[in-house]
Design a protein around this motif. Structure first.
Motif, PDB file in Angstrom:
ATOM      1  N   LEU A  60      -3.199  -2.517 -14.792  1.00  0.00           N
ATOM      2  CA  LEU A  60      -2.316  -3.498 -14.172  1.00  0.00           C
ATOM      3  C   LEU A  60      -2.944  -4.180 -12.957  1.00  0.00           C
ATOM      4  O   LEU A  60      -2.307  -4.994 -12.300  1.00  0.00           O
ATOM      5  CB  LEU A  60      -1.008  -2.817 -13.743  1.00  0.00           C
ATOM      6  CG  LEU A  60      -0.123  -2.303 -14.882  1.00  0.00           C
ATOM      7  CD1 LEU A  60       0.985  -1.415 -14.334  1.00  0.00           C
ATOM      8  CD2 LEU A  60       0.469  -3.470 -15.663  1.00  0.00           C
ATOM      9  N   ARG A  61      -4.209  -3.789 -12.637  1.00  0.00           N
ATOM     10  CA  ARG A  61      -4.956  -4.391 -11.527  1.00  0.00           C
ATOM     11  C   ARG A  61      -4.224  -4.230 -10.195  1.00  0.00           C
ATOM     12  O   ARG A  61      -3.978  -5.201  -9.467  1.00  0.00           O
ATOM     13  CB  ARG A  61      -5.239  -5.866 -11.812  1.00  0.00           C
ATOM     14  CG  ARG A  61      -6.094  -6.090 -13.059  1.00  0.00           C
ATOM     15  CD  ARG A  61      -6.345  -7.559 -13.308  1.00  0.00           C
ATOM     16  NE  ARG A  61      -7.141  -7.753 -14.518  1.00  0.00           N
ATOM     17  CZ  ARG A  61      -7.496  -8.940 -14.993  1.00  0.00           C
ATOM     18  NH1 ARG A  61      -7.108 -10.049 -14.353  1.00  0.00           N
ATOM     19  NH2 ARG A  61      -8.204  -9.033 -16.096  1.00  0.00           N
ATOM     20  N   MET A  62      -3.916  -2.988  -9.873  1.00  0.00           N
ATOM     21  CA  MET A  62      -3.246  -2.683  -8.609  1.00  0.00           C
ATOM     22  C   MET A  62      -4.305  -2.460  -7.531  1.00  0.00           C
ATOM     23  O   MET A  62      -4.863  -1.372  -7.389  1.00  0.00           O
ATOM     24  CB  MET A  62      -2.333  -1.457  -8.774  1.00  0.00           C
ATOM     25  CG  MET A  62      -1.131  -1.733  -9.669  1.00  0.00           C
ATOM     26  SD  MET A  62      -0.243  -0.222 -10.181  1.00  0.00           S
ATOM     27  CE  MET A  62       0.138   0.502  -8.595  1.00  0.00           C
ATOM     28  N   GLN A  63      -4.580  -3.513  -6.760  1.00  0.00           N
ATOM     29  CA  GLN A  63      -5.594  -3.456  -5.715  1.00  0.00           C
ATOM     30  C   GLN A  63      -5.239  -2.419  -4.653  1.00  0.00           C
ATOM     31  O   GLN A  63      -6.128  -1.824  -4.021  1.00  0.00           O
ATOM     32  CB  GLN A  63      -5.749  -4.837  -5.067  1.00  0.00           C
ATOM     33  CG  GLN A  63      -6.773  -4.900  -3.943  1.00  0.00           C
ATOM     34  CD  GLN A  63      -8.185  -4.589  -4.410  1.00  0.00           C
ATOM     35  OE1 GLN A  63      -8.573  -4.981  -5.515  1.00  0.00           O
ATOM     36  NE2 GLN A  63      -8.948  -3.881  -3.592  1.00  0.00           N
ATOM     37  N   GLU A  64      -3.955  -2.192  -4.464  1.00  0.00           N
ATOM     38  CA  GLU A  64      -3.514  -1.255  -3.425  1.00  0.00           C
ATOM     39  C   GLU A  64      -4.054   0.151  -3.651  1.00  0.00           C
ATOM     40  O   GLU A  64      -4.368   0.861  -2.688  1.00  0.00           O
ATOM     41  CB  GLU A  64      -1.984  -1.222  -3.370  1.00  0.00           C
ATOM     42  CG  GLU A  64      -1.344  -2.544  -2.995  1.00  0.00           C
ATOM     43  CD  GLU A  64      -1.230  -3.513  -4.148  1.00  0.00           C
ATOM     44  OE1 GLU A  64      -0.909  -4.690  -3.918  1.00  0.00           O
ATOM     45  OE2 GLU A  64      -1.459  -3.071  -5.310  1.00  0.00           O
ATOM     46  N   ILE A  65      -4.159   0.566  -4.898  1.00  0.00           N
ATOM     47  CA  ILE A  65      -4.674   1.908  -5.194  1.00  0.00           C
ATOM     48  C   ILE A  65      -6.145   2.010  -4.796  1.00  0.00           C
ATOM     49  O   ILE A  65      -6.588   3.024  -4.251  1.00  0.00           O
ATOM     50  CB  ILE A  65      -4.486   2.241  -6.683  1.00  0.00           C
ATOM     51  CG1 ILE A  65      -2.999   2.316  -7.026  1.00  0.00           C
ATOM     52  CG2 ILE A  65      -5.166   3.561  -7.038  1.00  0.00           C
ATOM     53  CD1 ILE A  65      -2.247   3.378  -6.255  1.00  0.00           C
ATOM     54  N   THR A 102       0.824  -1.208   0.000  1.00  0.00           N
ATOM     55  CA  THR A 102       0.000   0.000   0.000  1.00  0.00           C
ATOM     56  C   THR A 102       0.855   1.253   0.000  1.00  0.00           C
ATOM     57  O   THR A 102       0.594   2.209  -0.733  1.00  0.00           O
ATOM     58  CB  THR A 102      -0.928   0.001   1.231  1.00  0.00           C
ATOM     59  OG1 THR A 102      -1.722  -1.188   1.230  1.00  0.00           O
ATOM     60  CG2 THR A 102      -1.845   1.212   1.216  1.00  0.00           C
ATOM     61  N   THR A 103       1.903   1.242   0.817  1.00  0.00           N
ATOM     62  CA  THR A 103       2.784   2.412   0.895  1.00  0.00           C
ATOM     63  C   THR A 103       3.479   2.673  -0.428  1.00  0.00           C
ATOM     64  O   THR A 103       3.492   3.814  -0.931  1.00  0.00           O
ATOM     65  CB  THR A 103       3.830   2.204   2.006  1.00  0.00           C
ATOM     66  OG1 THR A 103       3.171   2.042   3.257  1.00  0.00           O
ATOM     67  CG2 THR A 103       4.778   3.394   2.083  1.00  0.00           C
ATOM     68  N   VAL A 104       4.064   1.640  -1.025  1.00  0.00           N
ATOM     69  CA  VAL A 104       4.809   1.807  -2.276  1.00  0.00           C
ATOM     70  C   VAL A 104       3.907   2.310  -3.381  1.00  0.00           C
ATOM     71  O   VAL A 104       4.248   3.250  -4.118  1.00  0.00           O
ATOM     72  CB  VAL A 104       5.462   0.467  -2.674  1.00  0.00           C
ATOM     73  CG1 VAL A 104       5.988   0.516  -4.104  1.00  0.00           C
ATOM     74  CG2 VAL A 104       6.601   0.129  -1.720  1.00  0.00           C
ATOM     75  N   ALA A 105       2.714   1.716  -3.513  1.00  0.00           N
ATOM     76  CA  ALA A 105       1.810   2.104  -4.593  1.00  0.00           C
ATOM     77  C   ALA A 105       1.309   3.531  -4.426  1.00  0.00           C
ATOM     78  O   ALA A 105       1.058   4.222  -5.425  1.00  0.00           O
ATOM     79  CB  ALA A 105       0.625   1.135  -4.642  1.00  0.00           C
ATOM     80  N   THR A 106       1.182   3.987  -3.189  1.00  0.00           N
ATOM     81  CA  THR A 106       0.618   5.311  -2.936  1.00  0.00           C
ATOM     82  C   THR A 106       1.656   6.414  -3.000  1.00  0.00           C
ATOM     83  O   THR A 106       1.380   7.520  -3.474  1.00  0.00           O
ATOM     84  CB  THR A 106      -0.055   5.325  -1.557  1.00  0.00           C
ATOM     85  OG1 THR A 106      -0.909   4.196  -1.439  1.00  0.00           O
ATOM     86  CG2 THR A 106      -0.877   6.588  -1.373  1.00  0.00           C
ATOM     87  N   VAL A 107       2.846   6.123  -2.517  1.00  0.00           N
ATOM     88  CA  VAL A 107       3.890   7.148  -2.487  1.00  0.00           C
ATOM     89  C   VAL A 107       4.499   7.383  -3.874  1.00  0.00           C
ATOM     90  O   VAL A 107       4.955   8.488  -4.184  1.00  0.00           O
ATOM     91  CB  VAL A 107       4.984   6.745  -1.469  1.00  0.00           C
ATOM     92  CG1 VAL A 107       6.206   7.651  -1.588  1.00  0.00           C
ATOM     93  CG2 VAL A 107       4.427   6.800  -0.058  1.00  0.00           C
ATOM     94  N   ALA A 108       4.484   6.369  -4.718  1.00  0.00           N
ATOM     95  CA  ALA A 108       5.134   6.467  -6.028  1.00  0.00           C
ATOM     96  C   ALA A 108       4.683   7.669  -6.866  1.00  0.00           C
ATOM     97  O   ALA A 108       5.524   8.348  -7.465  1.00  0.00           O
ATOM     98  CB  ALA A 108       4.936   5.167  -6.810  1.00  0.00           C
ATOM     99  N   PRO A 109       3.370   7.981  -6.961  1.00  0.00           N
ATOM    100  CA  PRO A 109       2.986   9.148  -7.763  1.00  0.00           C
ATOM    101  C   PRO A 109       3.609  10.452  -7.271  1.00  0.00           C
ATOM    102  O   PRO A 109       3.967  11.319  -8.069  1.00  0.00           O
ATOM    103  CB  PRO A 109       1.459   9.179  -7.636  1.00  0.00           C
ATOM    104  CG  PRO A 109       1.067   7.783  -7.295  1.00  0.00           C
ATOM    105  CD  PRO A 109       2.193   7.244  -6.466  1.00  0.00           C
TER     106      PRO A 109
END
Length: 579
Positions: free
Chosen positions: A557-562, A366-373
């Motif tokens: 890419l089906r990123m559930q974390e987003i 969750t952290t990686v997917a959210t902080v990346a943008p």
């Protein structure tokens, strides 16, 4: 790690140790409270970081980014670094777990223990504060480069010492703030410590705005004694206000601030051995602050000799870029861990290793997917963003703003690694392991120092500070990977397949989004010319393209974390409307 600023997230590792002390039923209540409070903590952190960002804007407008600004910013950063060095680690690692024990087992609910704790901590902090104020010239000499104290730059060194004498009393109030906040945390009141820094930021904004109104000084020869006192005392008043605002809340929860001197046999030194590794961890981090401060101050001095003091290339761009880069970390990673760590701690306490792995994986993904943008935005749009923020008022110009943006890009390279490393540390803390983080953090800081010295030696003067920021970013990725490898061995696995899949998906989405944003921003900037107006259009166009492309790719890419993060954002919005 904090760059000489208050690392509020230190409150979180303590929960790992506390979970072994409180009974299962009580711990479930604490966890439920934490989960319910998570959105409120995120909101408080968001407001705190946002007002801190505004504070940075006004400060840059007031002082610029050259050696004059370095003098104030270094003096105003050293007190927190000193507090962390001499008391911060011990306060969190030794006293807070004992406070929770006392609340659980003592007949008076830990009131007497808490009063002894406040008394002895205040006495120690007062003694330390008096000592560091008296030693201000030597302390500045340690944190500044030797070039700043050279004859030709001596006025800047003397000004830094003067500012330090006004700012060093903050050591006392930083300590009391953390202590009061921990007392509240132990009683289940997590929000006040997140919201209190807003008061400091508001006071600082008023002080810096007042300085802009009464003074245009930006050299040691121009600033008056009264204006120096305004900046220095004003900065300290903000920390005092941040601390005092917690007192009524302490009284409300039933904690009486009464001095007690019956220390013998009270158990205040019981956790000394447990604290040793945490204190070592703190000292290692402060080595990086010391090295980065000396290198960036030296870069600023060298740049002023070559290019003049109109543009800052030293400590001030480094500190301000770091503050901006910490916004997504403070809002996202800290809030996620606030809810995650208590669950991990309870799972570890009952031997549910599989649950710990799952919870750690959830937090990391969750952290990686959210902080990346945010990292993509800083990397692609950082210079334009800083021109929009800084190049239209006060002591700044376009080149100075661009330098901050370039340094921000250096920090952006490692933002995901920094946040990932922050989350992985909590995997150790869930098992009350403070020893392993000491060694892994030592490796990270050693890598940071080595790479920073390489950058300092190899890069041109105007790019040294950017290189030092990038060195820290690379080291954060190194530390993140080391932590993952150690946790994999200790936990018998770390859900590696899903973690690799998420990182690959995020990497693809981030790379494409960054390229799209940069391209759009360049097209807009080329058509519009130079200045805040065209830069604003570039940020708007590039930012919109970045967000749209990232969300589209995340869906593809089906990123559930987003999806999970968007759901948390809706919870925060609902809580905000209720307030």
């Amino acid at each position: 790690m904090a760059l000489g600023f208050l690392p509020v997230e230190w409150i979180l590792p303590v929960a790992g140790r506390c979970s072994r002390v409180i009974g299962e039923k009580r711990q479930q209540k604490v966890d439920a409270g934490l989960l319910r409070a998570s959105a409120g903590m995120a909101l408080g952190t968001m407001v705190s970081r946002t007002t801190g960002f505004v504070r940075t804007l006004v400060l840059v407008w007031a002082l610029g980014s050259g050696l004059f600004a370095d003098a104030f910013n270094l003096a105003n950063s050293v007190p927190n670094a000193l507090y962390i060095l001499v008391a911060g680690g011990a306060l969190n690692a030794v006293f807070v777990p004992q406070l929770v024990r006392a609340m659980t087992h003592d007949p008076d609910g830990g009131a007497a223990f808490g009063q002894r704790l406040v008394t002895i901590t205040t006495l120690i902090l007062v003694a330390v504060t008096v000592a560091v104020v008296a030693a201000a010239p030597w302390i500045v000499q340690v944190y500044a480069s030797t070039s700043l104290s050279a004859e030709e730059h001596r006025p800047y060194f003397d000004l830094t010492v003067t500012f330090a004498r006004y700012c060093l009393p903050q050591v006392l109030f930083y300590g009391l703030f953390v202590l009061f906040g921990q007392v509240l945390n132990a009683r289940g009141r997590f929000g006040p410590m997140m919201w209190a820094p807003v008061v400091n930021n508001l006071v600082s904004i008023v002080v810096f705005a007042l300085y802009i109104a009464v003074s245009g000084a930006n050299t040691p020869g121009e600033i008056t004694a009264g204006e120096t006192a305004l900046l220095g005392i004003g900065a300290t008043v903000g920390i005092v206000a941040q601390t005092v605002v917690l007192v009524p809340i302490l009284l409300k929860v039933g904690f009486v601030l009464r001095p007690r001197f019956d220390f013998r046999g009270a158990g205040l030194g019981k956790s000394g051995r447990l604290a040793l590794w945490t204190v070592g961890f703190v000292i290692v981090n402060q080595i990086w602050f010391l090295v980065s401060a000396r290198l960036t101050v030296a870069a600023g001095v060298a740049a002023s000799e070559l290019y003049g003091d109109e543009v800052g290339y030293g400590f001030t761009p480094f500190a301000h870029a770091y503050t901006i880069a910490q916004l997504p970390h403070g809002v996202i990673a800290v809030s996620i861990v606030a809810a995650l760590l208590p669950r991990m701690s309870r799972s570890a306490a009952i031997g549910a290793v599989g649950e710990v792995r799952e919870q750690l994986s959830e937090g990391l993904r969750t952290t990686v997917a959210t902080v990346a943008p945010a990292a993509c935005a800083f990397l692609a749009l950082g210079p334009s963003m800083c021109v929009v923020m800084f190049d239209h008022f006060g002591s700044m110009n376009t080149e100075s703003a661009l330098v901050i943006g370039y340094v921000l890009g250096g920090f952006a390279v490692g933002l995901v690694g920094f946040c990932g490393q922050y989350v992985t540390l909590r995997g150790f803390y869930a098992y009350e392991d403070t020893r392993t983080p000491f060694f892994t953090q030592t490796l990270l800081v050693a890598a940071s120092v080595i790479l920073a010295f390489v950058a300092d030696q190899l890069l041109p003067v105007r790019w040294r500070t950017v290189g030092i920021a990038t060195a820290y970013s690379v080291a954060c990725w190194f530390g993140y990977i080391v932590n993952l490898l150690v946790l994999r061995r200790q936990l018998g696995g770390i859900d590696g397949r899903r973690l690799v899949q998420t990182h690959l998906k995020v990497g693809v989405a981030a790379a494409v989004s960054t390229a799209v944003a940069f391209g759009v921003a360049r097209l807009v900037a080329t058509a519009g010319g130079v200045g805040p107006g065209p830069a604003l259009l570039a940020v708007a166009g590039g930012g919109s393209a970045l967000l749209a492309s990232y969300l589209v790719l995340a869906r593809w890419l089906r990123m559930q974390e987003i999806r999970d993060v968007l759901r948390m954002a809706r919870d925060i919005a609902v809580r905000s409307r209720r307030r």
